[in-house]
Design an enzyme around this catalytic site. Structure first.
Site, PDB file in Angstrom:
ATOM      1  N   SER A 166     -47.069  33.849 -22.148  1.00 24.09           N
ATOM      2  CA  SER A 166     -46.345  33.691 -23.410  1.00 24.09           C
ATOM      3  C   SER A 166     -44.856  33.980 -23.248  1.00 24.09           C
ATOM      4  O   SER A 166     -44.007  33.240 -23.757  1.00 24.09           O
ATOM      5  CB  SER A 166     -46.950  34.578 -24.499  1.00 24.09           C
ATOM      6  OG  SER A 166     -47.027  35.925 -24.092  1.00 24.09           O
ATOM      7  N   ASP A 178     -56.686  45.179 -23.694  1.00 23.22           N
ATOM      8  CA  ASP A 178     -57.662  44.393 -24.457  1.00 23.22           C
ATOM      9  C   ASP A 178     -59.011  45.093 -24.594  1.00 23.22           C
ATOM     10  O   ASP A 178     -59.819  44.711 -25.439  1.00 23.22           O
ATOM     11  CB  ASP A 178     -57.863  43.029 -23.789  1.00 23.22           C
ATOM     12  CG  ASP A 178     -56.570  42.243 -23.717  1.00 23.22           C
ATOM     13  OD1 ASP A 178     -55.938  42.068 -24.772  1.00 23.22           O
ATOM     14  OD2 ASP A 178     -56.187  41.825 -22.618  1.00 23.22           O
ATOM     15  N   HIS A 197     -55.349  34.569 -21.611  1.00 20.20           N
ATOM     16  CA  HIS A 197     -54.192  35.365 -22.031  1.00 20.20           C
ATOM     17  C   HIS A 197     -54.523  36.130 -23.311  1.00 20.20           C
ATOM     18  O   HIS A 197     -55.014  37.249 -23.258  1.00 20.20           O
ATOM     19  CB  HIS A 197     -52.986  34.450 -22.220  1.00 20.20           C
ATOM     20  CG  HIS A 197     -51.677  35.174 -22.367  1.00 20.20           C
ATOM     21  ND1 HIS A 197     -51.518  36.521 -22.120  1.00 20.20           N
ATOM     22  CD2 HIS A 197     -50.442  34.732 -22.730  1.00 20.20           C
ATOM     23  CE1 HIS A 197     -50.264  36.869 -22.321  1.00 20.20           C
ATOM     24  NE2 HIS A 197     -49.583  35.808 -22.719  1.00 20.20           N
ATOM     25  N   HIS A 213     -56.592  44.295 -13.909  1.00 22.14           N
ATOM     26  CA  HIS A 213     -55.304  43.747 -14.332  1.00 22.14           C
ATOM     27  C   HIS A 213     -54.612  43.168 -13.111  1.00 22.14           C
ATOM     28  O   HIS A 213     -54.754  43.687 -12.002  1.00 22.14           O
ATOM     29  CB  HIS A 213     -54.440  44.837 -14.979  1.00 22.14           C
ATOM     30  CG  HIS A 213     -53.236  44.301 -15.689  1.00 22.14           C
ATOM     31  ND1 HIS A 213     -52.059  44.024 -15.041  1.00 22.14           N
ATOM     32  CD2 HIS A 213     -53.043  43.973 -17.000  1.00 22.14           C
ATOM     33  CE1 HIS A 213     -51.174  43.563 -15.914  1.00 22.14           C
ATOM     34  NE2 HIS A 213     -51.743  43.527 -17.104  1.00 22.14           N
ATOM     35  N   ARG A 252     -51.239  51.318 -22.499  1.00 20.45           N
ATOM     36  CA  ARG A 252     -51.473  50.765 -23.841  1.00 20.45           C
ATOM     37  C   ARG A 252     -52.908  51.051 -24.284  1.00 20.45           C
ATOM     38  O   ARG A 252     -53.168  51.280 -25.462  1.00 20.45           O
ATOM     39  CB  ARG A 252     -51.184  49.260 -23.850  1.00 20.45           C
ATOM     40  CG  ARG A 252     -49.740  48.909 -23.499  1.00 20.45           C
ATOM     41  CD  ARG A 252     -49.549  47.419 -23.321  1.00 20.45           C
ATOM     42  NE  ARG A 252     -50.395  46.898 -22.252  1.00 20.45           N
ATOM     43  CZ  ARG A 252     -50.576  45.598 -22.007  1.00 20.45           C
ATOM     44  NH1 ARG A 252     -49.972  44.688 -22.751  1.00 20.45           N
ATOM     45  NH2 ARG A 252     -51.351  45.203 -21.013  1.00 20.45           N
TER      46      ARG A 252
END
Length: 466
Positions: free
Chosen positions: A272, A403, A302, A348, A357
């Site tokens: 993005s 996520d 994504h 990741h 996060r």
């Protein structure tokens, strides 16, 4: 007392009042807007970039492997973006600051404990932590810009509810190009040195209008009724929550402040962020550039990852039940791997530790929803999956990423329409994409045009070489 003395006292009083007024005026004048501060920073940064290029421009910066050409340019050093850097061991840093530091330093809403995204945007643009007053002024500025054109409202209202929310989101953002300040300025022959000004205005308008677009999509698709008005006295996240129908849940508003902040930027090379930069390099206006970002974010590899995590968790829960034993969870995880599937939310491309996060969201959950059954399962998976992945040799990084947690938090507060999750991600990612577009125009970033090779060309290059 004589009249002359009285006149003297009066003159002194007027003089004192004027002095106080001047001091107050001077104090008010020091309160800069974001655009004014940015205008001061740009010349120095242009000189800084020139100096770095002059000293290091001809130096080699890392080898390029043929595997990188075939492997999606993974890890290929090819971009510059100062807003955020992803360290394999430390995680994301926004302008050099970790997520815990961001949570501590950035201004909060009255009575709140999570950072305001307005402050994060100021930091991304300037590299400086803003004051409470600067953040409040930015909230008001965005509220004043928040209205979307009537034809965009009609465009969204005519979309069938079966059209994916991300498709509607991209459509509406593209349509905002109709009123682009940058496009108009370019047509009028604005100097290249001044590109950043109209680009800044478009980026401010873009960010400001996203809650209204997202709220309208949510209410149209899920039958939530009429879109409420923006409250100019509230912050960005509160208005976003209100448009979605959740503003009465104070903890949800706090979650949204955290969510937007930690999802705002993640280096310049993810799909993005890079899509926005690439399209912007053609001098497409920020609305067109960000629409490209959204189309990349909509992809399963994504922005859909948190949705896949939630589906996997619910499937596990339906099979082994709530409050399952660790052994039952381990068995389910092994069955996932043995069926040739991955454990969603773990691993990741860059990180080699637990995503900060994820940790920020875990701390939020421990504080606000420690007894939520789905969160308990997430916590259980967090304790079990890394060991299994290491044993199975399935991941260089067996730790959870962002996520692995976000969908569970949103679901807890009643926002369980998973197809909408990527829209929230898109609203967040606008902060990083916009900041990068502003600086690309300020620094005169060129059109991106990497060199491609054919497979035959690769063979010829290495023919006769070991």
């Amino acid at each position: 007392m004589s009249s002359s003395i009285l006149r003297s006292i009066a003159r002194q009083s007027r003089s004192s009042a004027l002095a106080r007024s001047a001091r107050f005026a001077s104090t008010a004048a020091k309160q800069q807007t974001l655009k004014e501060r940015l205008a001061e920073l740009i010349p120095a940064e242009i000189e800084n970039v020139k100096a770095v290029r002059a000293e290091h421009g001809k130096k080699s910066f890392g080898p390029v492997l043929v595997d990188q050409l075939y492997g999606g340019m993974r890890g290929l050093p090819a971009l510059i973006w100062d807003g955020s850097v992803l360290d394999p061991d430390e995680g994301i840093r926004f302008r050099g600051k970790t997520i815990p530091e961001i949570q501590d330093l950035l201004p909060k809403a009255p009575g709140g404990s999570e950072p305001l995204p307005e402050g994060l945007f100021w930091l991304l643009v300037t590299g400086e932590v803003p004051t409470q007053a600067q953040v409040e002024a930015l909230s008001k500025d965005w509220a004043a810009r928040a209205a979307i054109p009537e034809f965009v409202e009609e465009l969204l209202d005519r979309c069938p509810p079966t059209l994916h929310p991300m498709s509607q989101f991209s459509l509406a953002v593209t349509a905002l190009n109709h009123d682009s300040t940058f496009a108009k300025a370019y047509q009028q022959g604005v100097s290249k040195k001044e590109y950043w000004g109209p680009a800044f205005e478009d980026c401010m308008d873009l960010i400001a209008k996203l809650p209204n677009i997202a709220g309208r999509i949510y209410r149209n698709v899920y039958g939530q009724g009429k879109v409420p008005a923006i409250d100019p006295t509230k912050d960005y996240s509160w208005n976003m929550a209100n448009l979605l129908g959740f503003a009465e849940k104070n903890d949800f508003v706090e979650l949204l402040r955290l969510y937007i902040t930690i999802h705002s930027d993640h280096e310049g090379g993810n799909v993005s962020a890079h899509a926005g930069k690439l399209v912007g390099s053609a001098l497409s206006d920020p609305f067109l550039a960000f629409a490209a970002s959204l189309n990349g974010l909509a992809g399963p590899l994504h922005g859909l990852a948190n949705q896949e995590v939630l589906l996997w968790l619910r499937k596990m829960q339906s099979k082994i039940g709530e409050n399952a034993t660790d052994e039952a969870v381990k068995e389910y995880v092994w069955s996932t791997l043995k069926n040739g599937q991955v454990v969603p939310g773990y691993g990741h491309a860059v990180l080699r530790k637990t995503d900060p996060r994820y940790s920020a969201q875990r701390e939020f959950a421990l504080k606000h929803l420690p007894n939520d059954p789905l969160f308990k399962l997430v916590a259980q998976v967090f304790n079990i999956v890394p060991g299994i992945l290491l044993e199975a040799g399935k991941a260089k990084n067996p730790w959870p990423n962002v996520d692995a947690h976000s969908g569970v938090l949103l679901t807890h507060y009643g926002l369980d329409q998973m197809n909408f999750y990527t829209v929230l991600f898109g609203v967040s990612r606008a902060f990083g994409v916009a900041a990068q577009l502003i600086w690309d125009r300020a620094l005169g970033a060129p059109l991106e045009r990497p060199k491609s090779y054919s497979t035959d060309a690769i063979k010829k290059i290495f023919a006769g070489k070991n």
